[in-house]
Design a protein around this motif. Sequence first.
Motif: not given
Length: 163
Positions: A81-82, A103
């Motif tokens: 997602e990041n 991340h």
Amino acid sequence: MDRLASWSTWWAEPGADGLRILGGTWMRAVAGFLPGSRVLTQWYAECLFPDGDRDEPAAYDLGSGEQAALLDLAELSVDPENDEFFSAEVLDGRLVLVPGRVHPAGGAPQTRHWLLDADTLRPLGRLGYPAPVGEDVTSLGDGTWLTHDGDRVHRWSVSRASS
């Protein structure tokens, strides 16, 4: 009024009677050329599709226009997602390098670089460097590439960076 804009990339062959369109893609930029008359592309979805795969490299056959290989970069992600992937760089006829920012849970973002097989786009491993490197990579086309750390520029080869 909000507008949704998109772009396409086409490849063509010049001839005496004009350009012949050989193939094209939507939301993909040409990242380089691979052996065997193939082109490396990268999809930049620009956050239009939150659930879609972003920044995935693909190889297309220039003769047929057909997709020859595709890598879902979620395979390299710590947090899909990041995590961000910035480019796909053709190092030579055998290797592609993909830099990205991952991340890790509870940790600071980290820059990581992966090697891919140029034929299949299959991940070969993550590179480890003896010095800090950034996200920006400049391929020299001979199997070497440049990175920078502050004011210092480093030239790398697979033998200098371990996978």
